[in-house]
Design an enzyme around this catalytic site. Sequence first.
Site, PDB file in Angstrom:
ATOM      1  N   ARG A   4     -60.459   7.793 -61.634  1.00 11.47           N
ATOM      2  CA  ARG A   4     -59.674   8.415 -60.208  1.00 11.47           C
ATOM      3  C   ARG A   4     -60.621   9.236 -59.482  1.00 11.47           C
ATOM      4  NH1 ARG A   4     -54.327  11.954 -60.931  1.00 11.47           N
ATOM      5  NH2 ARG A   4     -55.347  13.248 -62.287  1.00 11.47           N
TER       6      ARG A   4
ATOM      7  N   ASP B  85     -53.297  21.014 -64.854  1.00 14.93           N
ATOM      8  CA  ASP B  85     -54.388  20.463 -64.270  1.00 14.93           C
ATOM      9  C   ASP B  85     -53.958  21.127 -62.663  1.00 14.93           C
ATOM     10  OD1 ASP B  85     -52.177  18.760 -63.283  1.00 14.93           O
ATOM     11  OD2 ASP B  85     -53.245  16.936 -64.165  1.00 14.93           O
TER      12      ASP B  85
END
Length: 530
Positions: free
Chosen positions: A162, A445
């Site tokens: 990512r 996160d």
Amino acid sequence: MRQTEALARITVAPDPRVDDVLTAPVQTFLIDLHEQFSSARQELLAHHATSQSAASIRDIVGWDAETAHIRSNEWHIAPAPVDLVNRRTELTGPVSRTALVEGLNSGAQVYMADFEDTITPTWATCLDGQRNLRDAYAGSLTAEFDGETRLPAPDAATLMVRTRGWHLDETHVRIDGIAMAASLFDFGVCVFNNAAVAIDSGTAPYFYLPKFQGAADAALWNDVIRWTEAHLGLPSGTIRVTVLIETIGAAFAMDEILFQLRDHITGLHTGNWDYLFSLIKTFPDDPNFILPDRDDLAATTPFIRAFTELLVSTCHRRGAHAIGGMSGVIPDLINPARTAPMERKVTVDKRREAGDGFDGTRIAQSALLEIATREFDRVLSYRANQLEVQRDDVYITKSDLLTIHTTRGDCTEAGLRHDIRVAVHYIGEWLTGTGAVAIDDHLEDTAMAEICRAQIWQWRHHAVELTNGLTVDDTLLDRLFTEERSALRSDLGEVAWAAGRFDEAADMLREWSSRDDLIGFFPIEAAAAI
């Protein structure tokens, strides 16, 4: 001579890893990428800013009439490569050596190495991550676990990467004095260093792409990928991507995103927390979009369920995989009964996703792998996916996606305190270089911190009255921040508190909460502090 002249244009921040990771050919490729796409990226960001301003008017948000032909016509994306046909469980995590080895050996079908939400983007972390990826693709990756050297097994998970989003700069690399796009840096270094080796080993460069606002993001990425394949001599369609649908704009453009990237895309993923964050950002002044306590915003909430069912229906109509939301529960292996209720919620979530037609799901802890796999195995059995489940029963309207004010749930002091505490804890760790943080038995996160701090701002901005009769204003926030800071310090202990930067995080968050406008992304605002 050309390379020497080109390298005079690039300035790279010093680090011991630079010579190893950013060789002269890599830097030359980055210069070419920047030269080709920097202007287009700036135009895209300007378009995002204009759209955000316009999107404050509710009637403007919706499906684009000019692309109705794309939505109404029949077409399919290119078939997925062999190692991305079965994606029933995907594990996500940082780009450290230990995380990569653990993730690749986890038993999941995919490991997503993350440069966006689970790291603090320090220069050392980004370079170290690229070096680790190079070793992983080359088959030379090892990591030490309590004195034991481990390496990925022959049946390791498929590796995906990512990148960071278009909105972020990589300030450690400047070309002609201009900071490079972080997305182009992450993509460019990875694909240049690893494409040939990946292909030779039977896979290819596969990426997750975040923070799309709409079809324009997809069009720019398609240009980048096509140019890269031609520049590196790769067959068309070698580079494959999955797009995270994390914004309300992207939710209304899923067909168009798939169409723009149809030769390179394999699927879409539901980014629920970022999606909620996007709703607050898109409609900051509209009281109809005040969100209740986050615990009341389950995946079965009508407007969230409309979003996820639309994603499955759209993906399967076009031959794309639909990947479900991420679960970050950390099971207590010593006292399983303590976290059993949370694990049961994960089971219900994964069962619903599999039943709704999703082809796979994401988790943040390998300890959840058995739960996720079991629920998808129950539905898929020996099938690699369920693309044949077309979900013709799904009909989603604009109102289904935008009717937030009827959501069941309350705005409570406990919910506000939890937002403050999670955001302070996470950002306090993030400032020290830790991007994946264990909080209340969840691995959190950046996405979680963003929704927490956005909700604090929203409730204060709208002077929300809580269920106990208190109004969210600066006086209340001053008191709650003081109390929650003290409670967090007590819970963490003095050693952990001293190792973090929690006071600094609390001061930042408190200041952001009282601004007239919601800040765009906290990693941009806090970048100078890391």
